[in-house]
Design a protein around this motif. Structure first.
Motif, mmCIF file in Angstrom:
data_model
loop_
_atom_site.group_PDB
_atom_site.id
_atom_site.type_symbol
_atom_site.label_atom_id
_atom_site.label_comp_id
_atom_site.label_asym_id
_atom_site.label_seq_id
_atom_site.Cartn_x
_atom_site.Cartn_y
_atom_site.Cartn_z
ATOM 1 N N GLY A 7 -10.747 5.712 -54.775
ATOM 2 C CA GLY A 7 -11.980 5.670 -54.000
ATOM 3 C C GLY A 7 -11.808 5.042 -52.636
ATOM 4 O O GLY A 7 -10.789 4.413 -52.330
ATOM 5 N N LEU A 8 -12.832 5.224 -51.838
ATOM 6 C CA LEU A 8 -12.893 4.624 -50.507
ATOM 7 C C LEU A 8 -14.326 4.169 -50.268
ATOM 8 O O LEU A 8 -15.264 4.964 -50.379
ATOM 9 N N ARG A 9 -14.489 2.867 -49.999
ATOM 10 C CA ARG A 9 -15.812 2.340 -49.642
ATOM 11 C C ARG A 9 -15.940 2.390 -48.127
ATOM 12 O O ARG A 9 -15.102 1.866 -47.403
ATOM 13 N N VAL A 10 -16.993 3.054 -47.658
ATOM 14 C CA VAL A 10 -17.201 3.208 -46.222
ATOM 15 C C VAL A 10 -18.554 2.620 -45.852
ATOM 16 O O VAL A 10 -19.570 2.913 -46.479
ATOM 17 N N ASN A 11 -18.537 1.774 -44.819
ATOM 18 C CA ASN A 11 -19.775 1.263 -44.247
ATOM 19 C C ASN A 11 -20.076 2.090 -43.003
ATOM 20 O O ASN A 11 -19.269 2.122 -42.074
ATOM 21 N N TYR A 12 -21.215 2.748 -43.039
ATOM 22 C CA TYR A 12 -21.664 3.557 -41.913
ATOM 23 C C TYR A 12 -22.730 2.780 -41.150
ATOM 24 O O TYR A 12 -23.726 2.355 -41.732
ATOM 25 N N HIS A 13 -22.508 2.595 -39.863
ATOM 26 C CA HIS A 13 -23.539 2.001 -39.012
ATOM 27 C C HIS A 13 -24.411 3.148 -38.515
ATOM 28 O O HIS A 13 -23.906 4.121 -37.952
ATOM 29 N N MET A 14 -25.711 3.048 -38.761
ATOM 30 C CA MET A 14 -26.619 4.117 -38.370
ATOM 31 C C MET A 14 -27.723 3.557 -37.484
ATOM 32 O O MET A 14 -28.315 2.531 -37.791
ATOM 33 N N VAL A 15 -27.957 4.255 -36.387
ATOM 34 C CA VAL A 15 -29.076 3.955 -35.496
ATOM 35 C C VAL A 15 -30.008 5.164 -35.560
ATOM 36 O O VAL A 15 -29.594 6.280 -35.247
ATOM 37 N N ILE A 16 -31.245 4.928 -35.987
ATOM 38 C CA ILE A 16 -32.233 6.014 -36.008
ATOM 39 C C ILE A 16 -33.001 5.943 -34.699
ATOM 40 O O ILE A 16 -33.714 4.969 -34.430
ATOM 41 N N GLU A 17 -32.817 6.980 -33.891
ATOM 42 C CA GLU A 17 -33.431 7.047 -32.574
ATOM 43 C C GLU A 17 -34.726 7.853 -32.629
ATOM 44 O O GLU A 17 -34.823 8.805 -33.397
ATOM 45 N N ILE A 18 -35.675 7.477 -31.784
ATOM 46 C CA ILE A 18 -36.914 8.231 -31.616
ATOM 47 C C ILE A 18 -36.804 8.983 -30.302
ATOM 48 O O ILE A 18 -36.501 8.387 -29.262
ATOM 49 N N GLU A 19 -37.010 10.277 -30.339
ATOM 50 C CA GLU A 19 -36.895 11.077 -29.120
ATOM 51 C C GLU A 19 -37.831 10.517 -28.052
ATOM 52 O O GLU A 19 -39.025 10.348 -28.279
ATOM 53 N N GLY A 20 -37.262 10.176 -26.894
ATOM 54 C CA GLY A 20 -38.037 9.628 -25.789
ATOM 55 C C GLY A 20 -38.380 8.156 -25.940
ATOM 56 O O GLY A 20 -39.026 7.581 -25.066
ATOM 57 N N GLY A 21 -37.936 7.526 -27.022
ATOM 58 C CA GLY A 21 -38.265 6.120 -27.268
ATOM 59 C C GLY A 21 -37.354 5.174 -26.510
ATOM 60 O O GLY A 21 -36.215 5.504 -26.199
ATOM 61 N N GLN A 22 -37.871 4.000 -26.251
ATOM 62 C CA GLN A 22 -37.095 2.969 -25.565
ATOM 63 C C GLN A 22 -36.181 2.208 -26.517
ATOM 64 O O GLN A 22 -35.120 1.746 -26.120
ATOM 65 N N ARG A 23 -36.645 2.059 -27.759
ATOM 66 C CA ARG A 23 -35.883 1.310 -28.763
ATOM 67 C C ARG A 23 -35.705 2.167 -30.003
ATOM 68 O O ARG A 23 -36.529 3.035 -30.288
ATOM 69 N N PRO A 24 -34.676 1.893 -30.789
ATOM 70 C CA PRO A 24 -34.496 2.645 -32.037
ATOM 71 C C PRO A 24 -35.617 2.349 -33.030
ATOM 72 O O PRO A 24 -36.232 1.272 -32.998
ATOM 73 N N ALA A 25 -35.834 3.284 -33.926
ATOM 74 C CA ALA A 25 -36.768 3.052 -35.019
ATOM 75 C C ALA A 25 -36.144 2.091 -36.031
ATOM 76 O O ALA A 25 -36.820 1.224 -36.576
ATOM 77 N N CYS A 26 -34.840 2.257 -36.260
ATOM 78 C CA CYS A 26 -34.169 1.494 -37.314
ATOM 79 C C CYS A 26 -32.686 1.395 -36.998
ATOM 80 O O CYS A 26 -32.111 2.322 -36.421
ATOM 81 N N VAL A 27 -32.091 0.290 -37.385
ATOM 82 C CA VAL A 27 -30.643 0.157 -37.416
ATOM 83 C C VAL A 27 -30.281 -0.354 -38.802
ATOM 84 O O VAL A 27 -30.983 -1.195 -39.366
ATOM 85 N N ALA A 28 -29.213 0.198 -39.364
ATOM 86 C CA ALA A 28 -28.832 -0.190 -40.719
ATOM 87 C C ALA A 28 -27.354 0.053 -40.934
ATOM 88 O O ALA A 28 -26.737 0.875 -40.258
ATOM 89 N N GLU A 29 -26.813 -0.670 -41.892
ATOM 90 C CA GLU A 29 -25.451 -0.438 -42.347
ATOM 91 C C GLU A 29 -25.555 0.119 -43.758
ATOM 92 O O GLU A 29 -26.088 -0.535 -44.662
ATOM 93 N N LEU A 30 -25.078 1.348 -43.934
ATOM 94 C CA LEU A 30 -25.158 2.037 -45.218
ATOM 95 C C LEU A 30 -23.773 2.080 -45.844
ATOM 96 O O LEU A 30 -22.785 2.303 -45.140
ATOM 97 N N ILE A 31 -23.716 1.880 -47.140
ATOM 98 C CA ILE A 31 -22.430 1.780 -47.824
ATOM 99 C C ILE A 31 -22.319 2.924 -48.830
ATOM 100 O O ILE A 31 -23.204 3.121 -49.657
ATOM 101 N N ALA A 32 -21.218 3.661 -48.739
ATOM 102 C CA ALA A 32 -20.962 4.769 -49.655
ATOM 103 C C ALA A 32 -19.613 4.566 -50.329
ATOM 104 O O ALA A 32 -18.679 4.024 -49.740
ATOM 105 N N LEU A 33 -19.522 5.023 -51.579
ATOM 106 C CA LEU A 33 -18.242 5.071 -52.290
ATOM 107 C C LEU A 33 -17.875 6.547 -52.415
ATOM 108 O O LEU A 33 -18.597 7.313 -53.045
ATOM 109 N N HIS A 34 -16.757 6.911 -51.810
ATOM 110 C CA HIS A 34 -16.258 8.292 -51.884
ATOM 111 C C HIS A 34 -15.104 8.302 -52.882
ATOM 112 O O HIS A 34 -14.235 7.419 -52.847
ATOM 113 N N TYR A 35 -15.084 9.317 -53.746
ATOM 114 C CA TYR A 35 -14.003 9.448 -54.734
ATOM 115 C C TYR A 35 -13.340 10.813 -54.597
ATOM 116 O O TYR A 35 -14.001 11.809 -54.405
ATOM 117 N N ARG A 36 -12.011 10.809 -54.716
ATOM 118 C CA ARG A 36 -11.252 12.066 -54.676
ATOM 119 C C ARG A 36 -10.697 12.388 -56.037
ATOM 120 O O ARG A 36 -10.714 11.630 -56.947
#
Length: 152
Positions: free
Chosen positions: A123-152
């Motif tokens: 497996g591989l644990r991946v932390n994804y940094h995500m910024v949720i942007e609002i079209e035309g917005g000055q600031r993001p709606a949300c920022v978060a770190e999401l964690i996934a476990l991928h298995y091969r």
């Protein structure tokens, strides 16, 4: 869309932005269905008449968790990983809701690979940094770190 050929490619991309998803409209219908599914029918989300009178901008606003719930779609739309057996949602860290998302707005997710670490078995644990942007917005709606476990 960025296609990774394996775990080594993901690990080599730590610290790099992968991309931004397409814009997704947050309609009042989507907000209402989310409110019903989660039993969170607070008036700021579903009462359009009251929102016209009492909310800045005069529109209802989406649940923060509605925006966050689109994260898997945002990630899948900007990247793929060859040779996967499955992926599990492992959780999220450092979630912040910085701006409300008014009904009728469009949002998208901007994804960066923040960390990647091998985990047994296969497996591989991946932390994804995500910024949720609002079209035309000055600031993001949300920022978060999401964690996934991928298995091969």
């Amino acid at each position: 869309m960025k296609i990774f050929n394996g775990f080594d490619d993901i690990k080599a991309a730590v610290g790099k932005e992968i991309g931004a998803s397409e814009w997704v409209e947050i309609t009042q219908d989507r907000i209402n269905r989310f409110a019903e599914a989660t039993c969170d029918e607070q008036w700021i989300h579903v009462d359009q008449e009251r929102a016209k009178r009492e909310l800045p901008g005069g529109r209802t606003i989406a649940h923060g968790l509605l925006s966050l719930s689109l994260a898997p779609m945002f990630i899948r739309s900007v990247m793929g990983l060859k040779g996967l057996r499955n992926t599990l949602n492992y959780g999220a860290d450092r979630i912040r809701y910085l701006s409300p998302v008014p009904a009728g707005s469009r949002i998208r997710g901007r994804i960066t690979i923040a960390e990647a670490e091998d985990v047994p078995p296969e497996g591989l644990r991946v932390n994804y940094h995500m910024v949720i942007e609002i079209e035309g917005g000055q600031r993001p709606a949300c920022v978060a770190e999401l964690i996934a476990l991928h298995y091969r």
